[in-house]
Design an enzyme around this catalytic site. Structure first.
Site, PDB file in Angstrom:
ATOM      1  N   LEU A  71       0.861  -1.188   0.000  1.00  0.00           N
ATOM      2  CA  LEU A  71       0.000   0.000   0.000  1.00  0.00           C
ATOM      3  C   LEU A  71       0.894   1.234   0.000  1.00  0.00           C
ATOM      4  CD1 LEU A  71      -3.244   0.319   0.380  1.00  0.00           C
ATOM      5  CD2 LEU A  71      -2.311  -1.971   0.524  1.00  0.00           C
ATOM      6  N   GLY A 125       4.393   4.044   3.297  1.00  0.00           N
ATOM      7  CA  GLY A 125       3.946   2.833   2.606  1.00  0.00           C
ATOM      8  C   GLY A 125       4.065   1.657   3.558  1.00  0.00           C
ATOM      9  N   LYS A 126       3.480   0.562   3.218  1.00  0.00           N
ATOM     10  CA  LYS A 126       3.623  -0.655   4.021  1.00  0.00           C
ATOM     11  C   LYS A 126       3.182  -1.826   3.170  1.00  0.00           C
ATOM     12  CE  LYS A 126       4.633  -1.824   8.355  1.00  0.00           C
ATOM     13  NZ  LYS A 126       5.521  -1.115   9.304  1.00  0.00           N
ATOM     14  N   GLY A 127       3.686  -3.010   3.474  1.00  0.00           N
ATOM     15  CA  GLY A 127       3.270  -4.163   2.693  1.00  0.00           C
ATOM     16  C   GLY A 127       3.408  -5.430   3.494  1.00  0.00           C
TER      17      GLY A 127
END
Ligand code: NAD
Length: 408
Positions: free
Chosen positions: A56, A101-103
């Site tokens: 994201l 962001g992050k995932g």
């Protein structure tokens, strides 16, 4: 309890209370891009299993998207949405030139062999290749992802500045291992100083004995704070005299598998209590350093601390935050308290791009200065606008984001 609902609620509340432009809040309640893929993996026995994976990208006004990759069965779109918004806020609070962001991959990495984990990571990297890069989006380790995994991503992508949190051999930064825990304690010391309180003789309890919790406890002890309670996922250990050698406990835990066995191995006299005992311990400082939503409406009344240092991401629900604030407890919020990790990640990215190698002393000295500068910015806003430290940290971040917002 849904982390994305909590994150939205917190942002809206602060926006209303501090009179922030609602257009800005509405933009930040959306994400720039959602990447969702199904990753088929050929297992060692020849069979195939498919895993859901996400990245994201929340906001990049202040710089490339930046945030960790988590490998955990609970990884979901909503969890990654919340965590990526918090990264945007955190990176603005600590003032590094990154967005949020992050995932993650919805997988229990303990069920995979190392070659399977490497194939899965490389396949995710290939799916992300057009979206990540040193100037686009820079992933990092998070829960269950390591420096070695970052090394596989860098290798598959072909540029080691594409990720941070790498091992030293792969171009990682000195001080990254200590950064989040130490950074949290630098923030704590800054807040204590503003309250005219000396750390020596204060007592603390730390929930979670992983990377963040152990280094925070270590620096607390070195700062004269008596760490009387520590917990891992199985038990709390409690000693009224305080634990003095945290790194010996880390070694013993690695050898024996638990804190309860570690204290036996080291012949430390203490009480072994249940896992949640740590949260209700009567201490000056409670530091949740395990997982999200450890402190809720249900258990907030049992909290017996004067200061809460939020080392984990989102360790309390908005309802618990309100109850504890009303009780006069000072909460040093996650977006400030655990931002030391991303600060040193920025140092790593900078060193990679400028072909520099800093010493541990250089990195940690810079981190201490940067944490204390952010604490002082947050305290100034809190005093001026009569806001809690969490609200003030959000206002600081929102002001910095508004300044960076592209003019259409
Ligand atoms: P970690 O996996 O190294 O450690 C987590 C620890 O918490 C483990 O020891 C685990 O046994 C323990 N734990 C799990 N459930 C528990 C429970 N119910 N009670 C007590 N302990 C429990 O992870 P970490 O890197 O130390 O991260 C901890 C938190 O800090 C996470 O919320 C993470 O997102 C956040 N964080 C980490 C960093 C970083 O640089 N590592 C940066 C910012 C935020």
């Amino acid at each position: 309890m849904n982390p994305w609902k909590n994150a939205q609620q917190m942002l809206k509340q602060v926006g209303e209370k501090a009179n922030i432009n609602s257009d800005l809040i509405n933009i930040l309640l959306t994400h720039d891009r959602k990447i969702e893929v199904d990753l088929p993996l050929t297992l060692d026995d020849g069979s195939t299993k498919t895993f859901k994976a996400y990245r994201l990208q929340h906001n990049n006004w202040r710089g490339p998207y930046k945030g960790g990759l988590r490998y955990h069965p609970q990884v979901s779109e909503d969890e990654v949405k919340a965590l990526s918004l918090w990264m945007t806020i955190k990176n603005a609070v600590i003032d590094v030139p990154f967005g949020g962001g992050k995932g993650g991959i919805s997988v229990d990495p303990k069920t995979l062999s190392k070659p399977e984990l490497e194939r899965l990571t490389r396949s995710f990297t290939r799916e992300l290749v057009e979206f990540i890069g040193p100037d686009k989006d820079v992933p990092a380790p998070d829960v269950n992802t390591t420096g070695e995994i970052m090394g596989w991503i860098a290798d598959e992508f072909g540029d080691n500045a594409v990720v941070t949190g790498k091992t030293l051999e792969d171009g990682g930064s000195q001080g990254r291992t200590e950064a989040t825990g130490y950074g949290g304690v630098y923030a704590l010391l800054g807040v204590l100083e503003s309250m005219g309180i000396k750390p020596a003789g204060l007592t603390a309890a730390v929930q979670g004995f992983g990377n963040v919790g152990t280094y925070a406890a270590d620096l607390m002890v070195k700062s004269g704070i008596k760490v009387v309670a520590l917990s891992d996922s199985k038990n709390t250990i409690y000693s009224i005299d305080g634990f003095t050698d945290i790194m010996a406990l880390v070694e013993a835990k690695a050898k024996t598998g638990s804190l309860a066995k570690a204290v036996k191995e080291l012949n430390i006299k203490c009480e072994v209590k249940d896992v949640n005992y740590v949260l209700g311990t009567k201490v000056d400082i409670l530091a949740p350093a395990a997982l999200e939503m450890a402190i809720t409406k249900e258990n907030s009344n049992s909290i017996n601390a004067k200061i809460i240092l939020e080392l984990a991401n989102g360790p309390m629900t908005p309802e618990a935050d309100k109850i504890l604030t009303d009780r006069g407890i000072t909460i040093i919020p996650d977006v400030l308290a655990n931002s030391g990790g991303v600060a040193v990640s920025y140092y790593e990215w900078y060193q990679n791009r400028h072909k520099e190698t800093w010493t541990k002393e250089q990195a940690l000295k810079k981190l201490e200065g940067q944490m204390k500068a952010s604490v002082s910015d947050v305290l100034a806003i809190s005093k001026k606008l009569k806001l809690t430290l969490r609200e003030a940290a959000y206002v600081l971040a929102l002001n910095r984001l508004a300044e960076a917002q592209p003019k259409k």
